[in-house]
Scaffold this motif. Structure first.
Motif, PDB file in Angstrom:
ATOM      1  N   ILE A 114      13.551  46.213  68.345  1.00 29.41           N
ATOM      2  CA  ILE A 114      13.367  47.624  68.696  1.00 29.41           C
ATOM      3  C   ILE A 114      13.448  48.498  67.448  1.00 29.41           C
ATOM      4  CG2 ILE A 114      14.406  49.572  69.934  1.00 29.41           C
ATOM      5  CD1 ILE A 114      15.339  47.445  72.040  1.00 29.41           C
ATOM      6  N   ASP A 115      14.402  48.212  66.593  1.00 31.34           N
ATOM      7  CA  ASP A 115      14.594  48.991  65.378  1.00 31.34           C
ATOM      8  C   ASP A 115      13.471  48.772  64.366  1.00 31.34           C
ATOM      9  OD1 ASP A 115      16.264  50.793  63.861  1.00 31.34           O
ATOM     10  OD2 ASP A 115      16.840  49.107  62.603  1.00 31.34           O
ATOM     11  N   TYR A 116      12.883  47.572  64.379  1.00 30.20           N
ATOM     12  CA  TYR A 116      11.851  47.207  63.401  1.00 30.20           C
ATOM     13  C   TYR A 116      10.464  47.687  63.809  1.00 30.20           C
ATOM     14  CZ  TYR A 116       8.796  43.946  60.783  1.00 30.20           C
ATOM     15  OH  TYR A 116       7.823  43.380  59.988  1.00 30.20           O
ATOM     16  N   LEU A 117      10.141  47.572  65.094  1.00 32.67           N
ATOM     17  CA  LEU A 117       8.805  47.912  65.566  1.00 32.67           C
ATOM     18  C   LEU A 117       8.633  49.423  65.696  1.00 32.67           C
ATOM     19  CD1 LEU A 117       8.556  45.218  68.387  1.00 32.67           C
ATOM     20  CD2 LEU A 117       7.417  45.138  66.152  1.00 32.67           C
ATOM     21  N   GLU A 118       7.385  49.846  65.729  1.00 37.19           N
ATOM     22  CA  GLU A 118       7.114  51.257  65.957  1.00 37.19           C
ATOM     23  C   GLU A 118       7.580  51.665  67.355  1.00 37.19           C
ATOM     24  OE1 GLU A 118       2.970  51.820  65.198  1.00 37.19           O
ATOM     25  OE2 GLU A 118       3.176  51.498  63.024  1.00 37.19           O
ATOM     26  N   PRO A 119       7.958  52.922  67.545  1.00 36.62           N
ATOM     27  CA  PRO A 119       8.462  53.362  68.857  1.00 36.62           C
ATOM     28  C   PRO A 119       7.521  52.989  70.000  1.00 36.62           C
ATOM     29  CG  PRO A 119       8.806  55.071  67.231  1.00 36.62           C
ATOM     30  CD  PRO A 119       7.985  54.012  66.557  1.00 36.62           C
ATOM     31  N   ALA A 135      21.889  45.529  78.481  1.00 32.08           N
ATOM     32  CA  ALA A 135      20.873  45.814  77.462  1.00 32.08           C
ATOM     33  C   ALA A 135      20.772  47.322  77.222  1.00 32.08           C
ATOM     34  CB  ALA A 135      19.520  45.259  77.896  1.00 32.08           C
ATOM     35  N   ARG A 136      20.826  48.093  78.266  1.00 33.97           N
ATOM     36  CA  ARG A 136      20.772  49.546  78.102  1.00 33.97           C
ATOM     37  C   ARG A 136      21.997  50.048  77.340  1.00 33.97           C
ATOM     38  NH1 ARG A 136      18.769  48.836  83.637  1.00 33.97           N
ATOM     39  NH2 ARG A 136      16.500  49.133  83.566  1.00 33.97           N
ATOM     40  N   ASP A 137      23.144  49.408  77.581  1.00 32.72           N
ATOM     41  CA  ASP A 137      24.340  49.760  76.807  1.00 32.72           C
ATOM     42  C   ASP A 137      24.112  49.484  75.318  1.00 32.72           C
ATOM     43  OD1 ASP A 137      25.677  50.481  79.116  1.00 32.72           O
ATOM     44  OD2 ASP A 137      26.721  48.561  79.320  1.00 32.72           O
ATOM     45  N   THR A 138      23.444  48.364  75.012  1.00 32.30           N
ATOM     46  CA  THR A 138      23.168  48.034  73.613  1.00 32.30           C
ATOM     47  C   THR A 138      22.253  49.074  72.980  1.00 32.30           C
ATOM     48  OG1 THR A 138      23.441  45.656  74.045  1.00 32.30           O
ATOM     49  CG2 THR A 138      22.210  46.271  72.072  1.00 32.30           C
ATOM     50  N   VAL A 139      21.250  49.533  73.729  1.00 29.03           N
ATOM     51  CA  VAL A 139      20.359  50.579  73.218  1.00 29.03           C
ATOM     52  C   VAL A 139      21.153  51.826  72.835  1.00 29.03           C
ATOM     53  CG1 VAL A 139      18.506  52.188  73.850  1.00 29.03           C
ATOM     54  CG2 VAL A 139      18.313  49.757  74.438  1.00 29.03           C
ATOM     55  N   MET A 140      22.094  52.208  73.683  1.00 33.96           N
ATOM     56  CA  MET A 140      22.890  53.397  73.394  1.00 33.96           C
ATOM     57  C   MET A 140      23.861  53.146  72.246  1.00 33.96           C
ATOM     58  SD  MET A 140      23.558  55.005  77.197  1.00 33.96           S
ATOM     59  CE  MET A 140      24.171  53.476  77.928  1.00 33.96           C
ATOM     60  N   ARG A 145      17.611  54.969  71.280  1.00 32.39           N
ATOM     61  CA  ARG A 145      16.853  55.626  72.349  1.00 32.39           C
ATOM     62  C   ARG A 145      15.551  56.235  71.843  1.00 32.39           C
ATOM     63  NH1 ARG A 145      22.068  58.787  74.613  1.00 32.39           N
ATOM     64  NH2 ARG A 145      22.424  58.761  72.359  1.00 32.39           N
ATOM     65  N   ASP A 146      15.555  56.729  70.601  1.00 34.71           N
ATOM     66  CA  ASP A 146      14.344  57.337  70.048  1.00 34.71           C
ATOM     67  C   ASP A 146      13.260  56.307  69.748  1.00 34.71           C
ATOM     68  OD1 ASP A 146      15.519  59.793  70.200  1.00 34.71           O
ATOM     69  OD2 ASP A 146      16.025  59.945  68.068  1.00 34.71           O
ATOM     70  N   ARG A 147      13.606  55.005  69.789  1.00 34.54           N
ATOM     71  CA  ARG A 147      12.613  53.957  69.579  1.00 34.54           C
ATOM     72  C   ARG A 147      11.846  53.652  70.869  1.00 34.54           C
ATOM     73  NH1 ARG A 147      11.698  54.108  64.601  1.00 34.54           N
ATOM     74  NH2 ARG A 147      10.779  52.026  64.678  1.00 34.54           N
ATOM     75  N   VAL A 148      12.258  54.259  71.973  1.00 34.03           N
ATOM     76  CA  VAL A 148      11.577  54.186  73.269  1.00 34.03           C
ATOM     77  C   VAL A 148      11.316  52.732  73.705  1.00 34.03           C
ATOM     78  CG1 VAL A 148       9.815  55.293  74.685  1.00 34.03           C
ATOM     79  CG2 VAL A 148      10.342  56.244  72.440  1.00 34.03           C
ATOM     80  N   PRO A 149      12.346  51.902  73.794  1.00 35.90           N
ATOM     81  CA  PRO A 149      12.129  50.534  74.286  1.00 35.90           C
ATOM     82  C   PRO A 149      11.861  50.531  75.786  1.00 35.90           C
ATOM     83  CG  PRO A 149      14.470  50.937  74.032  1.00 35.90           C
ATOM     84  CD  PRO A 149      13.768  52.162  73.488  1.00 35.90           C
ATOM     85  N   HIS A 150      11.082  49.564  76.226  1.00 34.91           N
ATOM     86  CA  HIS A 150      10.819  49.382  77.654  1.00 34.91           C
ATOM     87  C   HIS A 150      11.624  48.174  78.143  1.00 34.91           C
ATOM     88  CE1 HIS A 150       7.414  52.164  77.321  1.00 34.91           C
ATOM     89  NE2 HIS A 150       7.072  51.505  76.235  1.00 34.91           N
ATOM     90  N   LEU A 151      12.404  48.383  79.191  1.00 33.71           N
ATOM     91  CA  LEU A 151      13.212  47.309  79.774  1.00 33.71           C
ATOM     92  C   LEU A 151      12.890  47.236  81.257  1.00 33.71           C
ATOM     93  CD1 LEU A 151      16.636  48.120  78.059  1.00 33.71           C
ATOM     94  CD2 LEU A 151      14.981  46.362  77.373  1.00 33.71           C
ATOM     95  N   SER A 152      12.426  46.061  81.710  1.00 31.58           N
ATOM     96  CA  SER A 152      11.941  45.938  83.086  1.00 31.58           C
ATOM     97  C   SER A 152      12.604  44.759  83.798  1.00 31.58           C
ATOM     98  CB  SER A 152      10.424  45.728  83.105  1.00 31.58           C
ATOM     99  OG  SER A 152       9.763  46.815  82.508  1.00 31.58           O
ATOM    100  N   LEU A 153      12.985  45.005  85.047  1.00 33.14           N
ATOM    101  CA  LEU A 153      13.482  43.947  85.924  1.00 33.14           C
ATOM    102  C   LEU A 153      12.286  43.253  86.566  1.00 33.14           C
ATOM    103  CD1 LEU A 153      15.970  42.627  87.362  1.00 33.14           C
ATOM    104  CD2 LEU A 153      15.626  44.335  89.172  1.00 33.14           C
ATOM    105  N   VAL A 154      12.276  41.919  86.549  1.00 34.07           N
ATOM    106  CA  VAL A 154      11.174  41.156  87.150  1.00 34.07           C
ATOM    107  C   VAL A 154      11.738  40.129  88.126  1.00 34.07           C
ATOM    108  CG1 VAL A 154       9.650  41.473  85.165  1.00 34.07           C
ATOM    109  CG2 VAL A 154      11.141  39.465  85.252  1.00 34.07           C
TER     110      VAL A 154
END
Length: 262
Positions: A114-119, A135-140, A145-154
């Motif tokens: 997340i930190d390496y790739l473009e937002p 995972a959301r806790d790790t993002v915070m 958050r400004d890297r705008v990661p997408h996290l999806s339940l499947v």
């Protein structure tokens, strides 16, 4: 660190192996029995594999999210995540690429991607709502958050909500080591659609050169040729990644591409 030593011939499901292991490691027997009892109870309540493993992850995550993804300490969590990140960067992952991480867990490697790739370029999926909350806790915690990661339940690995030819890199670490063959087959049947031209899909697996087997429906051991042939059935080329074997990790890695193996 030296490469991990792999026992490629043991059948860990056999009574002989389990008895020998118990004699060599008696201190581990109580923990194994607790795990076996828990798993048997969960299998009775959740007969299909996805529901069963989601319940396993709920139990494991409640105790320790980092341990739930296979890390015995925070230091090992950081080290294993860095190993995955460094490997993909060394193989050509670029900041402008889009990456899908299957079984993203609590972002052991994901926060580095997340930190390496473009937002907006990272997409992590998982079957466990509990580990996705971690995972959301790790993002915070990592201020990403400004890297705008997408996290999806499947609920499966059909990727039916994702666009065609979208991801240059697809990555699954320690996912197929916990998956029966039908789950791997489902993934390989659909991953080609979302993989961009020239892209690749890396996955790790627990390798055996002997009898394929499973332990407690949690740990699955496959022959390399089984998975290579399965990929070929879906029009994909697969090759064993020898350089990964030089790293201190107990699993092996296969790379899947469109067309001839690279």
């Amino acid at each position: 660190m030296p490469p991990a030593q792999k026992n490629l011939t043991a059948n860990r499901s056999s009574l002989l192996h389990r008895a020998g292991y118990a004699l060599r490691h008696p201190q581990r027997v109580p923990r194994y029995l607790l795990r076996a009892g828990r798993d048997a109870w969960l299998r009775m309540r959740h007969p299909d594999h996805v529901s069963y493993y989601r319940a396993v992850m709920r139990s494991d995550t409640a105790r320790n999210p980092e341990a739930a993804v296979g890390s015995r300490s925070h230091e090992s969590w950081l080290r294993l995540g860095k190993m995955q990140f460094d490997y993909l960067v060394q193989h050509g992952l670029r900041p402008e690429d889009r990456l899908l991480e299957i079984g993203c867990g609590n972002l052991r490697a994901g926060w580095r991607f997340i930190d390496y790739l473009e937002p907006g370029s990272y997409h992590g999926i998982d079957i466990s709502p509990d580990i996705l909350a971690a995972a959301r806790d790790t993002v915070m915690e990592r201020d990403l958050r400004d890297r705008v990661p997408h996290l999806s339940l499947v609920h499966n690995l059909t990727f039916d909500f994702l666009p065609d030819a979208h991801f240059r890199v697809v990555h699954a670490h320690s996912v197929f080591s916990h998956s029966p063959l039908e789950v791997i087959d489902e993934c390989l049947a659909h991953v080609g659609r979302i993989l961009a031209p020239g892209g690749w899909f890396d996955f790790t697996f627990d390798r055996t050169t002997g009898t394929e087997h499973q332990v407690l429906r949690e740990d699955f051991y496959y022959r390399t040729e089984t998975l290579v042939a399965l990929a070929a059935r879906h029009g994909l080329a697969a090759r064993f990644m020898d350089d990964w074997e030089q790293l201190p990790h107990g699993q092996s890695k296969i790379r899947v591409t469109h067309g001839p193996a690279r």
